[in-house]
Design a protein around this motif. Structure first.
Motif, short mmCIF file in Angstrom:
data_model
loop_
_atom_site.label_atom_id
_atom_site.label_comp_id
_atom_site.label_asym_id
_atom_site.label_seq_id
_atom_site.Cartn_x
_atom_site.Cartn_y
_atom_site.Cartn_z
N ALA A 93 -1.74 -6.97 115.68
CA ALA A 93 -2.62 -6.12 116.49
C ALA A 93 -3.28 -5.04 115.64
O ALA A 93 -4.48 -4.77 115.78
N LEU A 94 -2.51 -4.44 114.75
CA LEU A 94 -3.06 -3.41 113.88
C LEU A 94 -4.03 -4.01 112.87
O LEU A 94 -5.06 -3.44 112.56
N ARG A 95 -3.69 -5.19 112.37
CA ARG A 95 -4.59 -5.86 111.42
C ARG A 95 -5.91 -6.21 112.11
O ARG A 95 -6.99 -6.12 111.50
N MET A 96 -5.84 -6.58 113.38
CA MET A 96 -7.07 -6.87 114.12
C MET A 96 -7.89 -5.60 114.32
O MET A 96 -9.13 -5.65 114.27
N ALA A 97 -7.22 -4.47 114.53
CA ALA A 97 -7.94 -3.20 114.65
C ALA A 97 -8.67 -2.88 113.35
O ALA A 97 -9.82 -2.40 113.37
#
Length: 271
Positions: free
Chosen positions: A70-74
């Motif tokens: 999720a953070l990598r997608m952000a």
């Protein structure tokens, strides 16, 4: 490390901004994890509009703990918004690698990434698989239909969206139905879809399409009401602010239109 971000996203979706701020402050004060600390710092920077700082914090978080999809997608979204496509592709490659290793949990992220890169057929495959696996999740159905429309399959997209709203009256589905109708030259149908959508819940997207459809249909009073409703929620929406000015002219309220445009220019010359 990703638990805090899921909780924050849920809180935002429910409109609980005070609880989100409290959660971020609480976790930041307690954590000893570099991944969590840098992730929160990045998220706070992103919320403040400091995207370069947010990206830097997200990278440090991912260096400490790479398995944070999720953070990598952000981070991917920030890089795309800044047109840093090569760096964004580096993040996309991580998801592809996980997918090729059999990690099906990244499928929704890959669907978003394929869509962002304009890889319609590949994106459609992922969205269709997600919707077939989770038919009760309206978001997957709406995104499937959106890619179908982008691939010049409007009839199939409408069929998909009608199926979605029969199961769940999601405002995003009605918004896309209206956008398709407007793109096909039928503003009256677009108005009907937005009207049905607003019966189930208000959204800036529905008001935007309703304002545009009403202007195209020659219904300035409806366009004015929709534009004012949107601008009450999103006063910085330049396209709808200009639309409201045009509608005031259509209603022969030249003085009000002039005052409206002057106030926009006083706020921001880019209007």
């Amino acid at each position: 490390p990703g638990v805090w971000l899921r909780a924050v996203r849920l809180g935002e979706a429910l409109g609980r901004e005070d609880e989100v701020r409290h959660l971020l402050a609480d976790v930041a004060g307690r954590t000893r994890s570099t991944a969590v600390d840098q992730g929160i710092r990045g998220y706070q920077a992103q919320r403040a509009g400091r995207l370069a700082a947010a990206a830097a914090h997200f990278r440090q978080s991912l260096e400490a703990e790479p398995a944070q999809p999720a953070l990598r997608m952000a981070l991917f979204d920030i890089l795309m918004s800044q047109e840093q496509y090569d760096r964004a592709r580096d993040q996309a490659d991580w998801f592809v690698s996980r997918w090729l290793d059999g990690d099906t949990s990244v499928r929704s992220y890959l669907a978003e990434i394929r869509t962002a890169f304009g890889q319609g057929p590949e994106a459609l495959q992922h969205w269709e698989e997600l919707y077939l696996s989770y038919p009760g999740t309206a978001y997957y159905g709406v995104e499937t239909a959106r890619v179908m429309f982008d691939l010049c399959r409007p009839t199939r997209a409408v069929q998909m969206l009608e199926q979605v709203v029969s199961l769940s009256p999601d405002p995003r589905a009605y918004e896309l139905l209206a956008e398709i109708a407007l793109a096909r030259g039928n503003p009256e149908e677009a108005l009907r879809w937005t009207g049905r959508g607003l019966e189930h819940g208000e959204s800036t997207g529905l008001y935007r399409v309703r304002a545009e459809a009403a202007e195209a249909a020659g219904q300035p009073s409806v366009a004015r009401a929709a534009a004012q409703s949107l601008l009450a929620r999103d006063p910085g929406n330049a396209s709808v602010a200009r639309l409201l000015g045009r509608v005031l002219i259509d209603q022969q309220e030249d003085g009000a239109a002039r005052q409206h445009f002057e106030s926009l220019l006083a706020r921001n010359e880019r209007f």
